[in-house]
Design a protein around this motif. Sequence first.
Motif, mmCIF file in Angstrom:
data_model
loop_
_atom_site.group_PDB
_atom_site.id
_atom_site.type_symbol
_atom_site.label_atom_id
_atom_site.label_comp_id
_atom_site.label_asym_id
_atom_site.label_seq_id
_atom_site.Cartn_x
_atom_site.Cartn_y
_atom_site.Cartn_z
ATOM 1 N N CYS A 174 0.844 -1.193 0.000
ATOM 2 C CA CYS A 174 0.000 0.000 0.000
ATOM 3 C C CYS A 174 0.880 1.244 0.000
ATOM 4 C CB CYS A 174 -0.910 -0.004 1.227
ATOM 5 S SG CYS A 174 -1.827 1.550 1.393
ATOM 6 N N ARG B 30 0.039 4.268 0.243
ATOM 7 C CA ARG B 30 -0.358 5.235 1.268
ATOM 8 C C ARG B 30 0.354 4.924 2.588
ATOM 9 N NH1 ARG B 30 -4.633 8.746 2.287
ATOM 10 N NH2 ARG B 30 -5.623 8.582 4.316
ATOM 11 N N GLU B 31 0.403 3.655 2.903
ATOM 12 C CA GLU B 31 1.083 3.224 4.122
ATOM 13 C C GLU B 31 2.567 3.591 4.047
ATOM 14 O OE1 GLU B 31 0.703 -0.949 4.901
ATOM 15 O OE2 GLU B 31 1.246 -0.736 7.008
ATOM 16 N N PHE C 86 2.885 7.243 4.876
ATOM 17 C CA PHE C 86 2.753 7.451 6.324
ATOM 18 C C PHE C 86 4.044 7.059 7.040
ATOM 19 C CE2 PHE C 86 -2.109 6.689 6.093
ATOM 20 C CZ PHE C 86 -2.339 8.040 5.921
ATOM 21 N N ALA D 115 -6.787 6.851 0.146
ATOM 22 C CA ALA D 115 -7.052 5.512 0.672
ATOM 23 C C ALA D 115 -7.908 4.726 -0.306
ATOM 24 C CB ALA D 115 -7.771 5.621 2.013
ATOM 25 N N GLU D 116 -7.553 3.480 -0.479
ATOM 26 C CA GLU D 116 -8.378 2.569 -1.274
ATOM 27 C C GLU D 116 -8.573 1.310 -0.448
ATOM 28 O OE1 GLU D 116 -6.640 1.569 -5.106
ATOM 29 O OE2 GLU D 116 -6.090 3.688 -5.282
ATOM 30 N N LYS E 245 -8.486 -2.151 0.621
ATOM 31 C CA LYS E 245 -7.735 -3.326 0.188
ATOM 32 C C LYS E 245 -7.913 -4.414 1.239
ATOM 33 C CE LYS E 245 -3.840 -0.486 -1.358
ATOM 34 N NZ LYS E 245 -4.371 0.740 -0.773
ATOM 35 N N CYS F 281 -6.186 -3.689 4.528
ATOM 36 C CA CYS F 281 -6.618 -2.614 5.412
ATOM 37 C C CYS F 281 -7.046 -3.144 6.777
ATOM 38 C CB CYS F 281 -7.776 -1.842 4.791
ATOM 39 S SG CYS F 281 -7.304 -0.840 3.372
ATOM 40 N N CYS G 197 -4.205 -3.402 9.090
ATOM 41 C CA CYS G 197 -3.214 -2.328 9.003
ATOM 42 C C CYS G 197 -3.289 -1.414 10.223
ATOM 43 C CB CYS G 197 -3.478 -1.515 7.742
ATOM 44 S SG CYS G 197 -2.379 -0.111 7.545
ATOM 45 N N TYR H 276 -2.849 1.597 10.326
ATOM 46 C CA TYR H 276 -3.449 2.888 9.987
ATOM 47 C C TYR H 276 -4.940 2.782 9.690
ATOM 48 C CZ TYR H 276 1.370 4.413 9.551
ATOM 49 O OH TYR H 276 2.670 4.695 9.808
ATOM 50 N N HIS H 277 -5.497 1.604 9.944
ATOM 51 C CA HIS H 277 -6.872 1.382 9.530
ATOM 52 C C HIS H 277 -7.829 2.503 9.964
ATOM 53 C CE1 HIS H 277 -10.981 -0.213 9.806
ATOM 54 N NE2 HIS H 277 -10.668 -0.847 8.705
ATOM 55 N N CYS I 169 -7.143 5.866 8.341
ATOM 56 C CA CYS I 169 -7.618 5.985 6.959
ATOM 57 C C CYS I 169 -9.129 6.049 6.866
ATOM 58 C CB CYS I 169 -7.146 4.788 6.134
ATOM 59 S SG CYS I 169 -5.422 4.886 5.660
ATOM 60 N N TRP I 170 -9.807 5.251 7.680
ATOM 61 C CA TRP I 170 -11.233 5.025 7.429
ATOM 62 C C TRP I 170 -12.203 5.696 8.384
ATOM 63 C CZ3 TRP I 170 -11.656 3.930 2.687
ATOM 64 C CH2 TRP I 170 -10.633 3.192 2.054
HETATM 65 S S1 SF4 Z 1 -5.629 1.119 5.998
HETATM 66 FE FE1 SF4 Z 1 -5.513 0.394 3.888
HETATM 67 S S2 SF4 Z 1 -5.290 2.260 2.673
HETATM 68 FE FE2 SF4 Z 1 -4.797 2.814 4.799
HETATM 69 S S3 SF4 Z 1 -2.585 2.618 4.946
HETATM 70 FE FE3 SF4 Z 1 -3.469 0.684 5.613
HETATM 71 S S4 SF4 Z 1 -3.532 -0.638 3.818
HETATM 72 FE FE4 SF4 Z 1 -3.226 1.476 3.112
#
Ligand code: SF4
Lengths: 330, 184
Positions: free
Chosen positions: B36, B38-39, B42, B166-167, B169, B172, B175, B177-178, B181-182
């Motif tokens: 990812c 995006r990760e 970060f 963020a997409e 996946k 996620c 992750c 950062y879940h 991101c969400w």
């Molecule tokens: S939550 Fe998903 S989009 Fe966000 S950093 Fe983790 S893998 Fe990437």
Amino acid sequence: MNDNYHIFSDGRIERHNDTVRLVGLDDEKSYLPIENAEALFLHGQIDFNTRVMSFLDDHGVAMHVFGWKDYYAGSVMPERGQTSGRTVVEQVRAYDTPERRRALARKFIRGSIHNMRANVSYYDGRGHEFGDVIEQLDTQQERLEPELDVSELMGVEATARRAYYSVLDDVLPDGFVFGGRQYNPPDNEVNSLISFANSLVYANVVSAIRATALDPAVSFLHEPGDRRYSLALDIADMFKPVLADRVIFRVVNRSQVTLEEFETDLNGCLLTESGRKTVSKAFEETLNETVEHPRLNRKVSYQYLLRIEAYKLKKHLLTGEEYVPFERWW
Amino acid sequence: MSDTDPVELLLESARDETRDDEFHVTGVMMQYYAVCKRELWFESRNIEIDRENAAVVRGTQVDESAYEDERRNLSIDGTIAIDVLEDGRVMEVKPSSSLVEPAKLQLLYYLWYLQRVVGVERDGVLAHPRERRREPVELTEENAEWVEGAIRGIHRVINRESPPPAEEKPFCESCAYHDFCWSC
Ligand code: SF4
């Protein structure tokens, strides 16, 4: 994790081996399960020493001190290793860029008005006619134009809040008379309840902000330095209708808190210890209630919603992605 | 910013630590690049976020102990840490079937780094502890291009002003950062 412990008795907290214990005036000892604690709320007269303070610090536990005048007295926050120079730099940058600061201030107010409106709509139709108040709130919402500077935005928020509070006298049971918001110290029972419940929201927001390395003193709607943790004021405003006011309506309408639960003297009108206990308990229950989060695809507690709000703000500051304020969606 | 090809920049940075446009790529960055972007962004900015139930950690840790006694851990230039088997091959553990590409890319990067920076040619092996299987991995020309493309891609991602959006996946869910991101 994330439990708050409220201590109402007078006495002393001390470190005892690997625990914290509370020693009452009668020498009675009880232990606090601090592994799960987010914060201790001290409502009574409590002594503590540096030894217990550094122990709480090691465990990342905050202490929120509740005094008499307007209830909230201050917080002792753990260092927590959550410091991030970069976050603070970005926070100050956003504060210092008028457009960005205004945009954030506007979002906070948008969230506040939305959540006030949700409470009014709830009572509208349930034996009340609040169509005009809803209209007033909508008018204020529409006034939130990007050109408004922060003091003008504050004015919009104040007008909205006044309209919102105008429903209180209708909604609360007989005997509870509000008549407008009074602070420092509150001058009647309803104001006293609002002050107490709001300070509980505020203290929990302070804890939530602390977990994200945001600097609680750098704010956008309120002027930094208005109070020590002015960012907590920015965020708390959005949550007051959902947390504080709901709790107030509940305890009063179920007669869990009656007019007997207040003491009035020259210093204003204050909740008694048993009144505070009742409100704190109802408040903690509300914090632990959960709602389905549409994006996270799981249930989250109201307390976690506070944390999420701090995450969202941090994300906006560090990535430039839009900040969407908390607006009750259920 | 210089117009140097990031691959050149990385090689020069490995030789000269005092450059002011220093550019280092770790194995983890390679993995994030494949998992990812995006990760990766970060991570490159040390944005630390813990989620409420931080018990979910990517599969890696789970299998860390699988081959403990037959490998030696070497750190090279302070940037990459590799596991070398007794026969000299470089090993990377593939934690789960969804992460096979990232693990492979990471391993190939190690082989590429050894060849280009340190000057030794090594073969690699991708280990699948759950399936008790090992897959040989070689730095072919095609694979080297894959690695270099990823180096350029990483350079691009970490120099962005803002992270890639963020997409959703499959990763996620686990992750760190879940919620960041969400929660939106
Ligand atoms: S939550 Fe998903 S989009 Fe966000 S950093 Fe983790 S893998 Fe990437």
